[in-house]
Design a protein around this motif. Sequence first.
Motif, PDB file in Angstrom:
ATOM      1  N   SER A   1       0.847  -1.184   0.000  1.00  0.00           N
ATOM      2  CA  SER A   1       0.000   0.000   0.000  1.00  0.00           C
ATOM      3  C   SER A   1       0.888   1.241   0.000  1.00  0.00           C
ATOM      4  CB  SER A   1      -0.907  -0.011   1.233  1.00  0.00           C
ATOM      5  OG  SER A   1      -1.791   1.082   1.215  1.00  0.00           O
ATOM      6  N   VAL A   2       0.836   1.987  -1.101  1.00  0.00           N
ATOM      7  CA  VAL A   2       1.743   3.122  -1.306  1.00  0.00           C
ATOM      8  C   VAL A   2       0.957   4.426  -1.244  1.00  0.00           C
ATOM      9  CG1 VAL A   2       3.358   4.200  -2.921  1.00  0.00           C
ATOM     10  CG2 VAL A   2       3.264   1.699  -2.724  1.00  0.00           C
ATOM     11  N   PRO A   3       1.346   5.377  -0.383  1.00  0.00           N
ATOM     12  CA  PRO A   3       0.630   6.653  -0.320  1.00  0.00           C
ATOM     13  C   PRO A   3       0.873   7.508  -1.555  1.00  0.00           C
ATOM     14  CG  PRO A   3       2.551   6.699   1.126  1.00  0.00           C
ATOM     15  CD  PRO A   3       2.435   5.293   0.615  1.00  0.00           C
TER      16      PRO A   3
ATOM     17  N   GLY B   1       7.221  15.367 -12.812  1.00  0.00           N
ATOM     18  CA  GLY B   1       6.192  14.456 -13.308  1.00  0.00           C
ATOM     19  C   GLY B   1       5.673  13.577 -12.193  1.00  0.00           C
ATOM     20  N   THR B   2       5.866  12.272 -12.315  1.00  0.00           N
ATOM     21  CA  THR B   2       5.436  11.305 -11.306  1.00  0.00           C
ATOM     22  C   THR B   2       6.600  10.374 -11.023  1.00  0.00           C
ATOM     23  OG1 THR B   2       3.202  11.393 -12.260  1.00  0.00           O
ATOM     24  CG2 THR B   2       3.665   9.609 -10.709  1.00  0.00           C
ATOM     25  N   TRP B   3       6.887  10.148  -9.738  1.00  0.00           N
ATOM     26  CA  TRP B   3       8.006   9.281  -9.403  1.00  0.00           C
ATOM     27  C   TRP B   3       7.726   8.533  -8.102  1.00  0.00           C
ATOM     28  CZ3 TRP B   3       7.775  14.395  -8.417  1.00  0.00           C
ATOM     29  CH2 TRP B   3       8.169  14.857  -7.152  1.00  0.00           C
ATOM     30  N   LEU B   4       8.364   7.380  -8.006  1.00  0.00           N
ATOM     31  CA  LEU B   4       8.165   6.490  -6.871  1.00  0.00           C
ATOM     32  C   LEU B   4       9.454   6.399  -6.073  1.00  0.00           C
ATOM     33  CD1 LEU B   4       6.261   4.322  -5.510  1.00  0.00           C
ATOM     34  CD2 LEU B   4       7.312   2.648  -7.063  1.00  0.00           C
ATOM     35  N   ASP B   5       9.349   6.568  -4.752  1.00  0.00           N
ATOM     36  CA  ASP B   5      10.492   6.339  -3.882  1.00  0.00           C
ATOM     37  C   ASP B   5      10.019   5.716  -2.575  1.00  0.00           C
ATOM     38  OD1 ASP B   5       9.462   8.396  -2.282  1.00  0.00           O
ATOM     39  OD2 ASP B   5      10.885   9.908  -3.013  1.00  0.00           O
ATOM     40  N   GLU B   6      10.900   5.652  -1.578  1.00  0.00           N
ATOM     41  CA  GLU B   6      10.548   4.970  -0.335  1.00  0.00           C
ATOM     42  C   GLU B   6       9.444   5.686   0.440  1.00  0.00           C
ATOM     43  OE1 GLU B   6      13.780   7.912   0.435  1.00  0.00           O
ATOM     44  OE2 GLU B   6      13.434   6.311  -1.040  1.00  0.00           O
TER      45      GLU B   6
ATOM     46  N   VAL C   1       3.341  12.951  -7.152  1.00  0.00           N
ATOM     47  CA  VAL C   1       2.687  13.422  -8.374  1.00  0.00           C
ATOM     48  C   VAL C   1       2.749  14.942  -8.401  1.00  0.00           C
ATOM     49  CG1 VAL C   1       0.598  13.365  -9.780  1.00  0.00           C
ATOM     50  CG2 VAL C   1       1.110  11.460  -8.225  1.00  0.00           C
ATOM     51  N   SER C   2       3.329  15.505  -9.446  1.00  0.00           N
ATOM     52  CA  SER C   2       3.436  16.959  -9.570  1.00  0.00           C
ATOM     53  C   SER C   2       2.246  17.505 -10.365  1.00  0.00           C
ATOM     54  CB  SER C   2       4.753  17.319 -10.265  1.00  0.00           C
ATOM     55  OG  SER C   2       4.768  16.803 -11.587  1.00  0.00           O
ATOM     56  N   GLY C   3       2.212  18.819 -10.494  1.00  0.00           N
ATOM     57  CA  GLY C   3       1.177  19.457 -11.306  1.00  0.00           C
ATOM     58  C   GLY C   3      -0.109  19.728 -10.552  1.00  0.00           C
ATOM     59  N   GLU C   4      -1.156  20.046 -11.322  1.00  0.00           N
ATOM     60  CA  GLU C   4      -2.442  20.384 -10.725  1.00  0.00           C
ATOM     61  C   GLU C   4      -3.093  19.175 -10.076  1.00  0.00           C
ATOM     62  OE1 GLU C   4      -5.041  22.347 -13.419  1.00  0.00           O
ATOM     63  OE2 GLU C   4      -3.470  23.642 -14.247  1.00  0.00           O
ATOM     64  N   ALA C   5      -3.795  19.422  -8.968  1.00  0.00           N
ATOM     65  CA  ALA C   5      -4.439  18.340  -8.222  1.00  0.00           C
ATOM     66  C   ALA C   5      -5.476  17.610  -9.066  1.00  0.00           C
ATOM     67  CB  ALA C   5      -5.090  18.900  -6.960  1.00  0.00           C
ATOM     68  N   SER C   6      -6.132  18.318  -9.972  1.00  0.00           N
ATOM     69  CA  SER C   6      -7.179  17.699 -10.792  1.00  0.00           C
ATOM     70  C   SER C   6      -6.636  16.643 -11.740  1.00  0.00           C
ATOM     71  CB  SER C   6      -7.918  18.780 -11.594  1.00  0.00           C
ATOM     72  OG  SER C   6      -7.017  19.476 -12.447  1.00  0.00           O
TER      73      SER C   6
ATOM     74  N   ASP D   1      -1.515   6.631 -15.322  1.00  0.00           N
ATOM     75  CA  ASP D   1      -0.522   6.566 -16.403  1.00  0.00           C
ATOM     76  C   ASP D   1       0.806   5.992 -15.900  1.00  0.00           C
ATOM     77  OD1 ASP D   1      -2.373   7.669 -18.108  1.00  0.00           O
ATOM     78  OD2 ASP D   1      -1.498   9.683 -18.092  1.00  0.00           O
ATOM     79  N   PHE D   2       1.207   6.414 -14.710  1.00  0.00           N
ATOM     80  CA  PHE D   2       2.464   5.919 -14.142  1.00  0.00           C
ATOM     81  C   PHE D   2       2.396   4.422 -13.886  1.00  0.00           C
ATOM     82  CE2 PHE D   2       5.106   4.735 -10.537  1.00  0.00           C
ATOM     83  CZ  PHE D   2       6.347   5.233 -10.913  1.00  0.00           C
ATOM     84  N   LEU D   3       1.269   3.961 -13.327  1.00  0.00           N
ATOM     85  CA  LEU D   3       1.118   2.542 -13.040  1.00  0.00           C
ATOM     86  C   LEU D   3       1.166   1.710 -14.322  1.00  0.00           C
ATOM     87  CD1 LEU D   3      -1.663   2.588 -10.297  1.00  0.00           C
ATOM     88  CD2 LEU D   3       0.794   2.261  -9.968  1.00  0.00           C
ATOM     89  N   GLN D   4       0.540   2.207 -15.376  1.00  0.00           N
ATOM     90  CA  GLN D   4       0.551   1.470 -16.637  1.00  0.00           C
ATOM     91  C   GLN D   4       1.963   1.397 -17.211  1.00  0.00           C
ATOM     92  OE1 GLN D   4      -2.481   2.403 -19.523  1.00  0.00           O
ATOM     93  NE2 GLN D   4      -4.012   2.818 -17.959  1.00  0.00           N
ATOM     94  N   LEU D   5       2.715   2.487 -17.120  1.00  0.00           N
ATOM     95  CA  LEU D   5       4.097   2.465 -17.606  1.00  0.00           C
ATOM     96  C   LEU D   5       4.960   1.519 -16.772  1.00  0.00           C
ATOM     97  CD1 LEU D   5       4.685   6.254 -18.370  1.00  0.00           C
ATOM     98  CD2 LEU D   5       4.551   4.391 -20.029  1.00  0.00           C
ATOM     99  N   LEU D   6       4.724   1.514 -15.454  1.00  0.00           N
ATOM    100  CA  LEU D   6       5.477   0.608 -14.586  1.00  0.00           C
ATOM    101  C   LEU D   6       5.130  -0.845 -14.899  1.00  0.00           C
ATOM    102  CD1 LEU D   6       7.543   0.831 -12.268  1.00  0.00           C
ATOM    103  CD2 LEU D   6       5.616   0.670 -10.661  1.00  0.00           C
ATOM    104  N   ALA D   7       3.859  -1.098 -15.216  1.00  0.00           N
ATOM    105  CA  ALA D   7       3.446  -2.450 -15.600  1.00  0.00           C
ATOM    106  C   ALA D   7       4.135  -2.875 -16.893  1.00  0.00           C
ATOM    107  CB  ALA D   7       1.930  -2.503 -15.761  1.00  0.00           C
TER     108      ALA D   7
END
Length: 227
Positions: free
Chosen positions: A79-81, A91-96, A101-106, A114-120
């Motif tokens: 479970s990742v916050p 952009g979007t990046w994963l760390d410990e 997630v950068s940019g506008e909240a919307s 999109d990040f999850l699909q690229l990681l997959a």
Amino acid sequence: MLPPTVPLIWKRSKRAKRITLRIEPVRGDVIVTLPDHISRDRALAFVHQQAEWITKTLADLQATPELTDGSKVMIEGQSVPILHEPEARRGTWLDEKGLHVSGEASHTARRVRDFLQLLAQERLPRTLALHSEKMNLHPTRLDLRDVRTRWGSCTRAGRIMLSWRLLMAPTNVCDYVIIHELAHLQHFNHGPQFWALVDHFVPNGHRGRLAAERWLRENGTALLRAA
């Protein structure tokens, strides 16, 4: 007791050997698949026996959080916050610490997806290649798809499809689904030889397979709905 408003969709299958239940993750329909030789009344009795599981699963669907700042998403069973970083320019990046997630909240939900699909696309083919070498079974093609009805499939031509959402499942569950589909390259059925091959390669064998299947029954619907 099963709530009277729960929608049931009945499907007859010549290939089915037993009654199975599946929750459609978007609409919440309960899909009942039954063999030709089993009556509707018998199948309905089975549905009522599974009332507790159905009620819990439907409740979990309604409780699924949105992909926003402060909520969590599953990545390989963890479970990742989700951490919104409005001033960042990465952009979007994963760390410990979590998934940033950068940019506008919307735009957060779309960017997480999109990040999850690229990681997959990075990790699932690697896992498939690992098990393919161990089993000496090689698909002609791998497709990752945005599907909510199944975790994987295999065609007679040797083409394997996987749901990209397998990335969110624990690694032992992902391993099981991939080994299951690879085994179809040798046995295009669900006979004893097929299951023996799966159990031979799944970590912890038969017990490992049953544990993975149980996890998918209990958590798979919510996972398919999560992103």
